[in-house]
Enzyme design. Structure first.
Site, PDB file in Angstrom:
ATOM      1  CG  ASN A  98       5.305   8.924  -2.194  1.00 46.25           C
ATOM      2  OD1 ASN A  98       5.828   9.552  -1.289  1.00 46.25           O
ATOM      3  ND2 ASN A  98       5.187   7.608  -2.187  1.00 46.25           N
ATOM      4  CG  HIS A  99       4.044  15.700  -4.373  1.00 49.61           C
ATOM      5  ND1 HIS A  99       3.821  17.055  -4.320  1.00 49.61           N
ATOM      6  CD2 HIS A  99       3.066  15.151  -3.598  1.00 49.61           C
ATOM      7  CE1 HIS A  99       2.770  17.320  -3.565  1.00 49.61           C
ATOM      8  NE2 HIS A  99       2.307  16.162  -3.098  1.00 49.61           N
TER       9      HIS A  99
END
Length: 215
Positions: free
Chosen positions: A83-84
């Site tokens: 995840n960013h």
């Protein structure tokens, strides 16, 4: 007397090298797998951990898989490390590129972390399935091949597609409740051996006759 294969064996059946019991090849401390759960991959079932991606100890998320699950080749568990951050102008991970960009390292609370990924007991996952971070799949569920699972799947439901959606229940509510009560996967090996004909029978009424207090 032997009441089934050895759950501590790498290959339960030495004649079928494509199948291995996953718990016996795990090295990461944040992956937990129950007895008799297997991965089937002719290209190297022992390399199951390669199919658990973006899994970093500092994040703390766990992959938890129950007992008696059947997982086909091509599985990918995408963990929270993929995840960013999304609450800023850019999602680009400057910090992992180095060169001074480390100053932009996000705090964990800035990442959209989804928690542990949990697969129940007696779950069948078809070929080339991708399971996204934080998904929970209930006991006895079936996931069709080539699915991308981004949301939770209830116990004893069949689901498939991209995005994965529930297709139907496997059984009626009374039988599902009974199965979740007897929890056959927690029985001693002898009890499972003694009840194999019922557990593998298409006559579902026979299952309802099993004493829910049996352990």
């Amino acid at each position: 007397m032997q009441y089934g294969p050895n759950p501590n064996a790498l290959h339960p059946n030495e004649a079928i090298k494509s199948i291995c019991y996953i718990k016996n090849v795990i090295t990461r401390p944040n992956i937990f797998v129950g007895d008799y759960t297997y991965y089937d991959d002719i290209n190297g079932a022992e390399r199951f951990e390669e199919h658990v991606t973006h899994h970093y100890e500092f994040i703390g998320d766990k992959l938890i898989i129950g007992k008696f699950c059947a997982i086909a080749k091509g599985i990918e568990f995408v963990m929270n490390g993929a995840n960013h951050r999304m609450n800023s102008v850019t999602t680009y991970p400057f910090n992992i590129m180095g060169g001074g960009w480390e100053k932009a390292t996000p705090a964990l609370e800035d990442l959209p972390l989804k928690g542990d990924t949990v697969i129940g007991n007696d779950v069948w996952i078809g070929q080339n399935v991708t399971i996204m971070p934080g998904v929970h799949i209930g006991d006895g569920a079936i996931i069709a091949a080539n699915s991308v699972v981004a949301k939770d799947i209830p116990a004893y439901h069949i689901a498939g597609g991209n995005p994965c959606r529930i297709l139907k229940k496997r059984f009626d509510d009374d039988l599902i409740e009974h199965l979740l009560t007897i929890k056959w996967w927690d029985w001693p090996a002898k009890e499972i051996f003694d009840h194999l004909e019922i557990l593998c029978s298409g006559d579902l009424k026979r299952v309802l006759e099993i004493n829910p207090l049996l352990k």
